[in-house]
Design a protein around this motif. Structure first.
Motif, short mmCIF file in Angstrom:
data_model
loop_
_atom_site.label_atom_id
_atom_site.label_comp_id
_atom_site.label_asym_id
_atom_site.label_seq_id
_atom_site.Cartn_x
_atom_site.Cartn_y
_atom_site.Cartn_z
N UNK A 43 -12.52 5.03 -11.64
CA UNK A 43 -13.22 6.51 -12.24
C UNK A 43 -11.91 7.32 -12.94
N UNK A 44 -11.16 6.76 -13.61
CA UNK A 44 -9.82 7.43 -14.16
C UNK A 44 -9.14 8.35 -13.44
N UNK A 45 -9.00 7.88 -11.99
CA UNK A 45 -8.31 8.41 -10.98
C UNK A 45 -7.38 7.61 -10.17
N UNK A 46 -6.14 7.95 -9.95
CA UNK A 46 -4.86 7.05 -9.28
C UNK A 46 -5.15 7.27 -7.78
N UNK A 47 -5.40 6.40 -6.98
CA UNK A 47 -5.40 6.40 -5.67
C UNK A 47 -4.25 5.73 -5.07
N UNK A 48 -3.22 6.04 -4.18
CA UNK A 48 -2.27 5.19 -3.67
C UNK A 48 -2.73 5.13 -2.18
N UNK A 49 -2.30 3.98 -1.55
CA UNK A 49 -2.43 3.91 -0.08
C UNK A 49 -1.94 4.99 0.71
N UNK A 50 -2.47 5.43 1.67
CA UNK A 50 -1.93 6.51 2.51
C UNK A 50 -1.05 5.94 3.64
N UNK A 51 0.18 6.14 3.58
CA UNK A 51 1.31 5.79 4.41
C UNK A 51 1.90 7.17 5.11
N UNK A 52 2.24 6.78 6.17
CA UNK A 52 3.01 8.13 7.13
C UNK A 52 4.03 8.59 6.32
#
Length: 107
Positions: A43-52
Motif C-alpha cells: 500500500x505504498x508504504x516501505x516496511x523493513x524487518x524489525x531487528x534489534x
C-alpha cells in the motif's frame, strides 16, 4: 490499495547502488538485499524487518504489520528516502542481523 510502480522505483532509488531488488509477492512486493529478504512494500508504504540493531538505530520509528497476520516491521517514512546515508545505515544493520537464507532443495 495496491502499490504503484513509481513507489517501488522510489524505494529502489532510496537505497541507491546497493544490491537491492523488489519482487512481486502476493499482489505487493518483497524487498531483497543480496538474496536476504529484508522487507516488503505494501500500500505504498516501505516496511523493513524489525531487528534489534535496526530498532536501536531508529527507536522512534513506528512499527506495524504490513498485512494481517504478519510480524511487526519498521515503517520507513517517505521523508527519509532522500537521506541516503540514513537509509544505507538502516539497511546494513537490518541485513547483517538477518540469517543467511537456507539453500533451496532440488526436487
Amino acid at each position: 490499495m495496491a502499490t504503484s510502480k513509481e513507489f517501488t522505483e522510489d524505494v529502489l532509488d532510496a537505497f541507491g547502488a546497493r544490491n537491492v531488488r523488489v519482487r512481486p509477492m502476493f499482489g505487493e512486493y518483497g524487498i531483497y538485499c543480496e538474496d536476504k529478504f529484508v522487507g516488503v512494500i505494501c500500500d505504498n508504504t516501505l516496511f523493513l524487518k524489525a531487528t534489534e540493531p535496526g530498532e536501536s538505530f531508529v527507536p522512534s520509528l513506528d512499527k506495524a504489520s504490513p498485512y494481517p497476520g504478519a510480524k511487526e516491521h519498521l515503517v520507513i517514512p517517505v521523508e527519509k528516502f532522500s537521506d541516503a546515508e540514513w537509509m544505507h545505515e538502516l539497511l546494513d544493520l537490518t541485513w547483517a542481523a538477518l540469517p543467511v537464507p537456507k539453500p533451496k532443495k532440488k526436487p
